[in-house]
Design an enzyme around this catalytic site. Sequence first.
Site, short mmCIF file in Angstrom:
data_model
loop_
_atom_site.label_atom_id
_atom_site.label_comp_id
_atom_site.label_asym_id
_atom_site.label_seq_id
_atom_site.Cartn_x
_atom_site.Cartn_y
_atom_site.Cartn_z
N LYS A 68 0.85 -1.19 0.00
CA LYS A 68 0.00 0.00 0.00
C LYS A 68 0.89 1.24 0.00
CE LYS A 68 -1.83 2.87 2.71
NZ LYS A 68 -1.92 4.03 1.77
N GLY A 119 6.30 6.13 8.09
CA GLY A 119 5.38 7.25 8.11
C GLY A 119 5.48 7.99 9.43
N SER A 120 4.38 8.58 9.84
CA SER A 120 4.38 9.42 11.03
C SER A 120 4.35 8.59 12.31
CB SER A 120 3.17 10.36 11.02
OG SER A 120 1.97 9.64 11.24
N GLY A 124 2.14 5.27 13.15
CA GLY A 124 2.87 4.09 13.59
C GLY A 124 2.32 3.53 14.89
N GLU A 141 9.09 2.68 11.01
CA GLU A 141 10.02 3.80 10.88
C GLU A 141 9.18 5.08 10.89
OE1 GLU A 141 13.19 3.78 11.12
OE2 GLU A 141 13.40 1.60 11.13
N CYS A 175 13.08 12.11 6.58
CA CYS A 175 13.02 11.81 8.01
C CYS A 175 14.38 11.98 8.67
CB CYS A 175 12.48 10.40 8.24
SG CYS A 175 13.41 9.10 7.40
N GLN A 222 1.24 20.83 2.93
CA GLN A 222 2.57 20.78 3.52
C GLN A 222 3.18 22.17 3.61
OE1 GLN A 222 3.25 17.77 4.59
NE2 GLN A 222 5.15 18.34 5.62
N GLU A 273 8.20 17.25 14.39
CA GLU A 273 8.73 17.14 13.04
C GLU A 273 7.96 18.06 12.10
OE1 GLU A 273 10.46 13.49 10.39
OE2 GLU A 273 8.43 13.26 11.16
#
Length: 372
Positions: A68, A119-120, A124, A141, A175, A222, A273
């Site tokens: 995905k 991802g975030s 996660g 991650e 990241c 963003q 972040e």
Amino acid sequence: MQIFQFFSGEAVRYGGENLPSVRPGVGVQTSREPVGVVAVITPWNFPIAIAAWKLAPALAFGNTVVFKPSEETPAIAWELVKILERNGLPRGVVNMINARGAVAGPALTEKVDAISFTGSLRTGRQIASQAIPNMTRIQLEMGGKNPLVVLDDAELDVAVECAVNGAFFAAGQRCTASSRLVVMSGIYDRFVEALVTRMRSLKVGPALASDTDIGPVIHQRQLDLVQRYIQLGKDEGAELLEGGDRVEAPTPGCFIRPALMLGTNSMRINREEVFGPFASVIRASDYDEALAIANDTDYGLSSGICTSSHRLATHFRLNVKSGLTMVNLPTAGLDYHVPFGGRNGSSYGPREQGRSAVEFYTVGKTAYIGYH
């Protein structure tokens, strides 16, 4: 291609061992077997690379995959799967679905044997909470708030280039980006002045233009997020020293000049972040304070130090709380044949890439054989 070539070699090298037992007349054989069905969930910022370093080991070690990709970059993922099929991958080995994570996530966590996600941190944690009741193996991650420490004895040009590359290239959408620049007092003023001068030389424009240094952020949301953090920093007392304004370019896109703020480590701009061309400079009185600031984060993915001191570089490497660390190099920039991953809120589960990937994509078996 290099990632797939590397793991094509690992496919015949990850076997087990034949060992004697501590008991006479008994032998021991260890081996590794595929996990089964692996869900691979990838973000939009490196839509080919991250997909490759998950798909390649999953396939090399005998698993099937439900893939995905981010809903922001489905076409790139589609082309990658078609390339695999054109090169002989049997149908059904990789199965790609396009859907929002909120729709596909619950089904994936319930129906597979393992999940590899990038991802975030928030997403996660949701995946982990859904996977653990089913005892589904997970590899997460989840980002970083990475420090680049600049000591008084650093080569100024090297430190500035490390900061510019790590913080702003790829529009800061990495990241491993250097979002916190922790600079000792003796070099602070010179570093800030040189960094601002270098930032003003950067060309923001279309990513395919040969003279472009920094392309657009992915979308308006963003860009708005980066500018909201700039305003938040101002509200907390940080000073916007450079950039942060929108740029008009000859092609459509969300172009923003890289932003530099002066602040403290307790501010939200240095805790959360931002994921854009944004960095904050934090002053440190000495090396010990710089190291303490670097480690004062909920994340722990990458870190870096610029120094001419072998002793301090070694001490930093051994004591910084991050999975990756760089000496006189940008915090971003990786090799595929060595482990990748962080600590704390940055990573959970076995490491990605390199020979470490076998730990996640296979399960171990130990067999005892009696000789009579």
